[in-house]
Design a protein around this motif. Structure first.
Motif, PDB file in Angstrom:
ATOM      1  N   HIS A 277     -14.439  24.405  -5.757  1.00  0.00           N
ATOM      2  CA  HIS A 277     -15.460  25.598  -5.616  1.00  0.00           C
ATOM      3  C   HIS A 277     -17.021  25.329  -5.274  1.00  0.00           C
ATOM      4  CE1 HIS A 277     -16.812  29.704  -6.706  1.00  0.00           C
ATOM      5  NE2 HIS A 277     -17.806  29.332  -7.567  1.00  0.00           N
ATOM      6  N   THR A 278     -17.501  24.092  -5.676  1.00  0.00           N
ATOM      7  CA  THR A 278     -18.593  23.411  -5.100  1.00  0.00           C
ATOM      8  C   THR A 278     -18.633  22.333  -4.251  1.00  0.00           C
ATOM      9  OG1 THR A 278     -18.863  21.916  -7.143  1.00  0.00           O
ATOM     10  CG2 THR A 278     -19.581  24.146  -7.423  1.00  0.00           C
ATOM     11  N   THR A 279     -19.117  22.243  -3.194  1.00  0.00           N
ATOM     12  CA  THR A 279     -19.223  21.328  -2.325  1.00  0.00           C
ATOM     13  C   THR A 279     -19.180  19.740  -2.981  1.00  0.00           C
ATOM     14  OG1 THR A 279     -20.281  22.577  -0.546  1.00  0.00           O
ATOM     15  CG2 THR A 279     -20.158  20.087  -0.077  1.00  0.00           C
ATOM     16  N   PRO A 280     -20.148  19.392  -3.787  1.00  0.00           N
ATOM     17  CA  PRO A 280     -20.173  18.168  -4.537  1.00  0.00           C
ATOM     18  C   PRO A 280     -18.945  17.863  -5.413  1.00  0.00           C
ATOM     19  CG  PRO A 280     -22.258  19.302  -5.053  1.00  0.00           C
ATOM     20  CD  PRO A 280     -21.250  20.239  -4.330  1.00  0.00           C
ATOM     21  N   GLY A 281     -18.375  18.913  -6.074  1.00  0.00           N
ATOM     22  CA  GLY A 281     -17.046  18.881  -6.928  1.00  0.00           C
ATOM     23  C   GLY A 281     -16.063  18.379  -5.772  1.00  0.00           C
ATOM     24  N   ALA A 282     -16.167  19.214  -4.828  1.00  0.00           N
ATOM     25  CA  ALA A 282     -15.020  19.107  -3.748  1.00  0.00           C
ATOM     26  C   ALA A 282     -14.881  17.692  -3.282  1.00  0.00           C
ATOM     27  CB  ALA A 282     -14.969  20.204  -2.748  1.00  0.00           C
ATOM     28  N   ALA A 283     -16.061  17.165  -2.988  1.00  0.00           N
ATOM     29  CA  ALA A 283     -16.207  15.843  -2.189  1.00  0.00           C
ATOM     30  C   ALA A 283     -15.806  14.887  -3.247  1.00  0.00           C
ATOM     31  CB  ALA A 283     -17.596  15.641  -1.607  1.00  0.00           C
ATOM     32  N   LEU A 284     -16.103  14.974  -4.313  1.00  0.00           N
ATOM     33  CA  LEU A 284     -15.829  14.055  -5.516  1.00  0.00           C
ATOM     34  C   LEU A 284     -14.454  14.184  -5.712  1.00  0.00           C
ATOM     35  CD1 LEU A 284     -17.084  11.825  -7.430  1.00  0.00           C
ATOM     36  CD2 LEU A 284     -17.027  13.788  -9.162  1.00  0.00           C
ATOM     37  N   ALA A 285     -13.770  15.081  -5.770  1.00  0.00           N
ATOM     38  CA  ALA A 285     -12.376  15.057  -6.196  1.00  0.00           C
ATOM     39  C   ALA A 285     -11.669  14.644  -4.952  1.00  0.00           C
ATOM     40  CB  ALA A 285     -12.168  16.839  -6.600  1.00  0.00           C
ATOM     41  N   ALA A 286     -11.856  15.144  -3.909  1.00  0.00           N
ATOM     42  CA  ALA A 286     -11.193  14.533  -2.638  1.00  0.00           C
ATOM     43  C   ALA A 286     -11.291  13.439  -2.441  1.00  0.00           C
ATOM     44  CB  ALA A 286     -11.927  15.445  -1.356  1.00  0.00           C
ATOM     45  N   ALA A 287     -12.375  12.727  -2.829  1.00  0.00           N
ATOM     46  CA  ALA A 287     -12.551  11.226  -2.616  1.00  0.00           C
ATOM     47  C   ALA A 287     -11.434  10.478  -3.570  1.00  0.00           C
ATOM     48  CB  ALA A 287     -14.262  10.636  -2.590  1.00  0.00           C
ATOM     49  N   LEU A 288     -11.730  10.785  -4.947  1.00  0.00           N
ATOM     50  CA  LEU A 288     -10.836  10.437  -5.977  1.00  0.00           C
ATOM     51  C   LEU A 288      -9.117  10.469  -5.617  1.00  0.00           C
ATOM     52  CD1 LEU A 288     -12.878  11.397  -9.189  1.00  0.00           C
ATOM     53  CD2 LEU A 288     -12.357   8.971  -8.140  1.00  0.00           C
ATOM     54  N   MET A 289      -9.097  11.815  -5.092  1.00  0.00           N
ATOM     55  CA  MET A 289      -7.791  11.959  -4.945  1.00  0.00           C
ATOM     56  C   MET A 289      -7.251  10.906  -3.692  1.00  0.00           C
ATOM     57  SD  MET A 289      -7.555  16.177  -4.709  1.00  0.00           S
ATOM     58  CE  MET A 289      -7.186  17.054  -6.202  1.00  0.00           C
ATOM     59  N   ALA A 290      -7.975  10.786  -2.860  1.00  0.00           N
ATOM     60  CA  ALA A 290      -7.736   9.711  -1.578  1.00  0.00           C
ATOM     61  C   ALA A 290      -7.460   8.449  -2.246  1.00  0.00           C
ATOM     62  CB  ALA A 290      -8.524   9.791  -0.512  1.00  0.00           C
ATOM     63  N   LEU A 291      -8.439   8.001  -3.285  1.00  0.00           N
ATOM     64  CA  LEU A 291      -8.229   6.855  -3.654  1.00  0.00           C
ATOM     65  C   LEU A 291      -7.051   6.533  -4.484  1.00  0.00           C
ATOM     66  CD1 LEU A 291     -10.028   4.177  -3.849  1.00  0.00           C
ATOM     67  CD2 LEU A 291     -11.125   5.177  -5.830  1.00  0.00           C
ATOM     68  N   ILE A 292      -6.776   7.695  -5.194  1.00  0.00           N
ATOM     69  CA  ILE A 292      -5.452   7.436  -6.215  1.00  0.00           C
ATOM     70  C   ILE A 292      -3.951   7.518  -5.390  1.00  0.00           C
ATOM     71  CG2 ILE A 292      -4.276   8.777  -8.011  1.00  0.00           C
ATOM     72  CD1 ILE A 292      -6.801   9.988  -9.154  1.00  0.00           C
ATOM     73  N   ALA A 293      -4.210   8.323  -4.342  1.00  0.00           N
ATOM     74  CA  ALA A 293      -2.780   8.448  -3.666  1.00  0.00           C
ATOM     75  C   ALA A 293      -2.740   7.320  -2.594  1.00  0.00           C
ATOM     76  CB  ALA A 293      -2.938   9.696  -2.905  1.00  0.00           C
ATOM     77  N   LEU A 294      -3.900   6.596  -2.141  1.00  0.00           N
ATOM     78  CA  LEU A 294      -3.802   5.563  -1.282  1.00  0.00           C
ATOM     79  C   LEU A 294      -4.652   4.301  -1.595  1.00  0.00           C
ATOM     80  CD1 LEU A 294      -3.630   7.909   1.880  1.00  0.00           C
ATOM     81  CD2 LEU A 294      -1.953   6.486   1.166  1.00  0.00           C
ATOM     82  N   PRO A 295      -4.506   3.872  -2.650  1.00  0.00           N
ATOM     83  CA  PRO A 295      -5.519   2.865  -3.093  1.00  0.00           C
ATOM     84  C   PRO A 295      -5.360   1.531  -2.155  1.00  0.00           C
ATOM     85  CG  PRO A 295      -3.390   2.720  -4.366  1.00  0.00           C
ATOM     86  CD  PRO A 295      -3.345   3.874  -3.516  1.00  0.00           C
ATOM     87  N   VAL A 296      -4.775   1.666  -1.358  1.00  0.00           N
ATOM     88  CA  VAL A 296      -4.536   0.361  -0.145  1.00  0.00           C
ATOM     89  C   VAL A 296      -5.506   0.533   0.789  1.00  0.00           C
ATOM     90  CG1 VAL A 296      -2.949   1.549   1.604  1.00  0.00           C
ATOM     91  CG2 VAL A 296      -3.137  -0.953   1.054  1.00  0.00           C
ATOM     92  N   ILE A 297      -6.027   1.560   1.076  1.00  0.00           N
ATOM     93  CA  ILE A 297      -7.192   1.869   1.857  1.00  0.00           C
ATOM     94  C   ILE A 297      -8.614   1.044   1.888  1.00  0.00           C
ATOM     95  CG2 ILE A 297      -8.706   3.209   3.394  1.00  0.00           C
ATOM     96  CD1 ILE A 297      -6.427   5.478   3.365  1.00  0.00           C
ATOM     97  N   PRO A 298      -9.144   1.104   0.720  1.00  0.00           N
ATOM     98  CA  PRO A 298     -10.461   0.406   0.778  1.00  0.00           C
ATOM     99  C   PRO A 298     -10.316  -1.133   0.704  1.00  0.00           C
ATOM    100  CG  PRO A 298     -10.303   2.150  -1.044  1.00  0.00           C
ATOM    101  CD  PRO A 298      -8.944   1.908  -0.337  1.00  0.00           C
ATOM    102  N   PRO A 299      -9.245  -1.823   0.042  1.00  0.00           N
ATOM    103  CA  PRO A 299      -9.433  -3.340   0.059  1.00  0.00           C
ATOM    104  C   PRO A 299      -8.897  -3.817   1.740  1.00  0.00           C
ATOM    105  CG  PRO A 299      -7.507  -2.421  -0.986  1.00  0.00           C
ATOM    106  CD  PRO A 299      -8.238  -1.381  -1.147  1.00  0.00           C
ATOM    107  N   ALA A 300      -7.949  -3.007   2.034  1.00  0.00           N
ATOM    108  CA  ALA A 300      -7.400  -3.225   3.595  1.00  0.00           C
ATOM    109  C   ALA A 300      -8.599  -2.957   4.725  1.00  0.00           C
ATOM    110  CB  ALA A 300      -6.266  -2.358   4.109  1.00  0.00           C
ATOM    111  N   LEU A 301      -9.563  -1.826   4.420  1.00  0.00           N
ATOM    112  CA  LEU A 301     -10.574  -1.926   5.494  1.00  0.00           C
ATOM    113  C   LEU A 301     -11.567  -3.069   5.107  1.00  0.00           C
ATOM    114  CD1 LEU A 301     -11.099   1.868   5.909  1.00  0.00           C
ATOM    115  CD2 LEU A 301     -10.042   0.427   7.304  1.00  0.00           C
TER     116      LEU A 301
END
Lengths: 527, 623
Positions: A277-301
């Motif tokens: 519903h709010t942009t900051p909320g969406a941004a935070l949730a989306a980033a966390l979701m990405a991290l949870i589903a694909l935790p390999v991305i940050p260390p790999a990058l």
């Protein structure tokens, strides 16, 4: 005088040992098995999405009827999945199979082969590459989209090729790599409506992909090279719409729901009323979701060997997150997973950029496994009804849907009738259940257009839905002749009634009936 | 013969050669492994006449001027003219029982030859190379001219374009037209649909092939770094073969300094360069301009006597009689090859399989930014030479050689009777002929820069000749389609159909389709509907959108390899260039019927950039 930015050597992958050559084929077969079984499981448990039904219906129509082919191929959006379905429909032994799901499974299996090849080329062992590819492929957010007949798998293939190509563009200014990025952008645009948001988000970054030397000289030229394929494709598509649909935007009139996404039911979509519903909320949730589903991305990058690889990887992750925000803000997105799925190829790319020396295979495997579980959790968070249905089906619970049952039963009945007027676009699974579309007259055919204009049907039968039902409101025949469902055509007889569906026999004038018979196929029978 | 001191010392003693230059020449002799005389003449350090006079002195022989006192024509034998050219000798006159032989290379080879062919009763005199070649041309003028025109036709008539259409081809054409007209009379709609389908498939094949070629040809590793700078640096001068450079010119005195300067810049031992300026005998202005440049001893002027057809390949065939290199290259008058081109070509031949008989280098333009036409021409050439030709090589499709900078193995070139003087794109024809005869053509990542046409009428003249030549080439090699199929394989055969056939045919067909399309677009109606059943309609639509889109895209990416990003947006205007190609295509077709062997001369030197280049070249020549 040759392109100064290019340097040989580092881009050259060593020749694959003989044992690894079979890897993509094995991964393809493995992918076929994993995706095939998962998709079969959900279909067996009654999960059939509207998108799957609509795409399947379109595929049946265009392969059964020349006029439908003429009209639909040009105005269908997105066009690429339908074209692929048509090719599949042309293959032997595909009759009765859910073509869009079959197409998705095949493309997903190709993805598995591609990813395993990329991982092996980066130095990961054959077994590890195989396992990683299948683990990424098994991501729930991806599997759901396969089963629902989305064009996402095409977009993922494009993204899987685009990510390494973008890295080569950044590193060498390579011409083929620029073309691959351009082609990838076009494929995403024409295969997945959600991908359009990704492209919008990517636009500012596309220029930044080019090597600094190119950027300093002609940033516009880089954009032109990358965007020309999608630009010319779009012009061509609008032209086809004008040619066959009488308006460059005929696709929007006919398939507005595809483009509107969740907008019509925004109030009932948990994501849009919750974190989205709010942009900051969406941004935070989306980033966390990405991290949870694909935790390999940050260390790999972080461990990427080339700075250009890290740069491109970060850029793509940011673009996907921006796309989630854009699609959420326009109420298109029912759940971030729809777009976060584009991060799966980015995860493979990031692993390739790091390589086994900087990110050990065991750790990569562990992170992929964690991601699989995280993906399941993430998918269930603020899930829309469609996702819940899929999750139920995958858990082995039958998905109850009266509408589907009625569609299937009515479609089975319709197998016995020919020369039936039917608005297939809003007919759910009726046409797939009937198995083919020959003998079905559609509202966009010239003959039916005229009939609807004058309010009198020239077909032998007419199928129509209850106007008060959700789909019935969209039924173009029912809308053109409002009392048709209730009273039937003048002098007509009710032949079949199944849930919201009614099949009426019309009282066609004798001369016209003969005309229709001679024009129609041989199956025409009376009940 | 009694020997006096070495010639270098004699020249120094006579004050004809400064000591530092003698030392330099001796050092170069160690490195290049060539004769001392070739070095000082190719460097222009001594005037040829002085050198040969001194050479005569060294061997205590007389020096004769064959221009003032020409040889006795009765003594020379036509069958030995190749030996005369190779050994640079001519029987000069009889003095009683003694035959006096004039030579520019007194030495064991000449002595042995003279003994074997003229007996013991002989005497040698020295003359200059120029005198020998001048007299050879004067004496065997008719023979050389006849060979230049008829050699290929007499030995391999099937490969000559002298006969534009063979009776069998004429018969086939007649049959096809009969079937077409019968079809139109009996079943007009079906016939037009069939014709439409054929053309749609042709377009589809054409653009699929070209897309594939560009994709394959864009590979940086396999194409653009085929020969590396490190390989060039590792090449030793003594390993380099003698390279003949042919420069056919006609009425182009204004651009001659560019070529002379470019050839002097070549990173190749000058003593191993055998440069021939091939000029028409009547072209006094170019001959005088060449003389006025005071070119070094490795430059020779070959005067081609007038005969029909007056074409570049005939002139090259004529000059080939005097070529002495192991390898041969053709440059145009305004060409500026990259300095390391010849070395790269030597490496390319060394690395290539033995059946590679020709290496084609890239062509591009130094005046690309002059106007719209030069920009489009640059995109066209970039696409052709940087992408498509490497693609053809990698896919094993016959390569139609392009204009200049094609480097040949001399033995193969002579074996195949060189260029077809009746074909106005003799280079394209030769490329295909080489493949048909079991050889291969390779491409090399070195560029020759030329002058792009700045004027549309001039461009149309040039392009119409090229398209006419492609038509001739297609007709020649399709005389026996089965033989062509067997010799080049199915990939080569279909590649030839779409690449050579496609290039000439698309220009002809495009306006027809454009006209129908424009008519339908502006006037609407359903009159075309019967000719476009659903599948064909979609195929045609796909060709229209994807084909045109793809070709435009190819033009957009064409300059990227060279980093010429400023040209990228101009690719969007390529449709105007296609229209010009169609004009040239129709002109070519008309000329093929009316005047098949006529050589449309392209006027060079019109560009403002060329004028600057000439000024720069003149400056460098003065230095």
């Amino acid at each position: 005088m040759t392109a100064g930015a290019e340097t040989p050597g580092l881009a050259v992958a060593p020749a694959a040992p003989a044992g690894r050559r079979a890897l993509p084929i094995l991964a393809f077969l493995g992918g076929l098995l994993v995706c095939g079984l998962l998709t079969l499981r959900v279909l067996d448990h009654g999960y059939i999405s509207e998108a799957l039904a609509a795409r399947w219906t379109s595929a049946l129509m265009v392969t059964s009827d020349a006029a439908a082919f003429r009209d639909l191929v040009a105005v269908n959006f997105p066009p690429l999945p339908l074209w692929f379905d048509m090719i599949l429909a042309g293959l032997p032994a595909t009759g009765g199979l859910p073509l869009p799901a079959l197409a998705s499974v095949l493309i997903a299996a190709i993805l598995a082969g591609l990813w395993s090849r990329q991982l092996a080329a980066a130095g990961y062992g054959a077994v590890l590459s195989f396992l990683l590819a299948l683990l990424f492929l098994a991501q729930p957010m991806l599997q759901q989209r396969l089963a629902e007949g989305s064009g996402l798998p095409f977009g993922l293939v494009a993204m899987s090729l685009m990510a390494p190509a973008a890295s080569r563009v950044r590193r060498y200014g390579n011409v083929t790599a620029l073309s691959v990025v351009g082609g990838g952008v076009a494929i995403i645009f024409f295969s997945d409506p959600a991908g359009i948001y990704l492209l919008l988000a990517l636009l500012p970054f596309l220029v930044a992909l080019a090597p600094p030397a190119f950027l300093a000289r002609a940033p516009g030229a880089v954009l032109l090279v990358i965007l020309f394929p999608v630009g010319i494709g779009l012009l061509g598509y609008l032209y086809s719409n004008w040619l066959f649909g009488a308006s460059p935007f005929a696709f929007a009139h006919q398939q507005g729901t595809v483009l509107k996404g969740a907008a019509d039911n925004a109030a009932m979509v948990p994501w849009l009323t919750g974190w989205g519903h709010t942009t900051p909320g969406a941004a935070l949730a989306a980033a966390l979701m990405a991290l949870i589903a694909l935790p390999v991305i940050p260390p790999a990058l972080l461990r990427a060997y080339y700075p250009s690889g890290r740069y491109v990887g970060i850029l793509l992750v940011v673009a996907v997150l921006v796309a989630v925000l854009l699609a959420t803000a326009t109420l298109f997105l029912a759940h971030p997973a729809q777009l976060l799925a584009y991060l799966v190829p980015v995860a493979v790319f990031a692993l390739c950029e790091a390589g086994p020396r900087r990110l050990q295979g065991g750790l990569a495997l562990l992170l992929a496994l964690i991601g699989l579980a995280g993906g399941w959790l993430m998918q269930g968070f603020e899930a829309p009804a469609e996702t819940n249905a899929w999750r139920s089906a995958i858990e082995g619970t039958a998905v109850d849907s009266d509408a589907l049952d009625h569609d299937l039963a009515f479609g089975t009945e319709l197998r016995r009738y020919d020369d039936v007027a039917l608005d297939a676009a809003s007919a759910g699974m009726v046409l797939p259940s009937r198995l083919d579309a020959s003998g079905i007259a559609l509202p966009n055919m010239e003959r039916i257009k005229a009939d609807l204009l004058f309010g009198a049907l020239s077909t032998r039968y007419v199928a129509v839905q209850e106007p008060a039902s959700e789909r019935g409101r969209l039924d173009r025949i029912g809308r053109a002749i409002p009392d048709l469902w209730r009273h039937g055509p003048p002098g007509g007889t009710l032949v079949v009634e199944e849930g919201p569906w009614r099949l009426w026999r019309t009282a066609v004038p004798p001369g016209k009936e003969q005309e229709n018979k001679s024009a129609g196929p041989a199956r025409e029978t009376a009940p | 013969m009694s020997l006096s001191p070495p010639i270098g010392e004699l020249l120094v003693a006579k004050g004809l050669l400064p000591l530092p230059q003698l030392e330099e020449a001796l050092r170069l002799q160690q490195t290049w492994h060539v004769r001392f005389g070739d070095i000082i003449l190719s460097k222009g350090w001594v005037r040829p006449r002085d050198f040969y006079r001194t050479l005569a002195e060294r061997f205590s022989l007389d020096f004769v001027d064959l221009i003032e006192t020409p040889p006795d024509a009765d003594l020379v034998r036509s069958g030995q003219k190749e030996d005369y050219t190779r050994l640079l000798l001519l029987p000069w006159r009889k003095e009683g029982e003694t035959t006096v032989i004039a030579t520019a290379e007194p030495g064991p080879d000449v002595l042995l030859y003279v003994r074997r062919n003229f007996g013991r009763n002989t005497r040698l005199v020295v003359t200059s190379k120029f005198d020998i070649l001048w007299n050879l041309q004067s004496i065997f003028d008719t023979d050389y001219s006849h060979d230049a025109v008829s050699s290929l036709y007499e030995t391999d008539p099937g490969s000559s374009a002298k006969q534009v259409v063979t009776p069998q081809q004429g018969f086939m054409l007649y049959c096809m037209l009969t079937v077409l007209f019968a079809g139109i009379a009996l079943a007009p709609i079906a016939t037009v649909i069939a014709l439409n389908l054929f053309m749609s498939v042709f377009y589809l094949g054409n653009f699929i092939l070209k897309a594939l070629l560009v994709w394959v040809g864009a590979d940086y590793r396999k194409v653009d770094s085929k020969i590396t700078d490190a390989e060039v640096a590792a090449l030793k001068d003594e390993e380099l073969p003698v390279f003949t450079v042919l420069v056919p010119m006609f009425k182009e005195p204004e651009v001659l300094p560019i070529l002379a300067a470019a050839l002097r810049r070549l990173d190749y031992p000058p003593a191993k360069l055998d440069i021939k300026l091939v000029l028409e005998a009547g072209d006094r202005e170019t001959i005088d301009a060449a003389k006025a440049l005071g070119l070094e001893g490795n430059f020779e002027i070959i005067r081609v006597p007038p005969s029909k057809p007056q074409t570049k390949p005939k002139a090259c065939n004529y000059a080939l009689n005097f070529a002495r290199g192991d390898l041969l290259v053709i440059f145009d008058a305004e060409d500026q090859p990259e300095p390391d081109q010849l070395k790269k070509v030597v490496i390319a031949f060394n690395k290539a399989p033995t059946d590679v008989a020709c290496v084609q280098c890239r062509l591009n333009y130094y005046n690309s930014d002059e106007n719209w036409l030069t920009r489009m021409f640059t995109l066209d050439y970039s696409l052709w030479f940087d992408y498509m030709l490497p693609g053809l090589e990698r896919l094993g499709i016959p390569i139609p050689l392009g204009g200049t900078s094609n480097h040949f193995r001399m033995d193969v070139l002579r074996n195949l009777k060189a260029w077809d003087p009746f074909n106005v794109t003799e280079d394209a024809d030769l490329g295909v002929r080489l493949t048909q005869k079991g050889y291969r053509v390779a491409v090399c990542n070195s560029t020759t820069f030329e002058e792009a046409n700045v004027s549309i009428p001039n461009w149309i003249r040039q392009r119409s000749r090229w398209i006419k030549g492609y038509m001739q080439t297609y007709l020649v090699h399709m005389r026996h389609p089965l033989a062509l199929y067997r010799s080049v394989g199915h990939g080569g055969f279909w590649g030839f159909q779409f690449f050579v056939g496609g290039t000439m045919l698309s220009g002809i067909l495009n306006p027809i389709f454009w006209a129908f399309y424009a008519f339908w677009l502006f006037f609407g109606g359903h009159f075309l509907d019967p000719f476009f059943p659903t599948v064909l309609l979609h195929l045609s639509l796909f060709n229209l959108l994807a084909g045109n889109g793809l070709f435009t895209y190819l033009s957009i990416i064409a300059p990227l390899k060279r980093g010429w990003t400023h040209l990228v947006p101009w690719g969007l205007t390529v449709v105007g260039y296609w229209a010009l190609m169609s004009v040239a295509g129709y002109k070519a077709l008309w000329q093929l019927i009316k005047n098949p062997f006529y050589w449309e001369k392209t006027q060079h030197g019109l560009s403002a950039v060329t004028k600057q280049e000439v000024a720069r070249a003149l400056q460098s020549l003065e230095q």
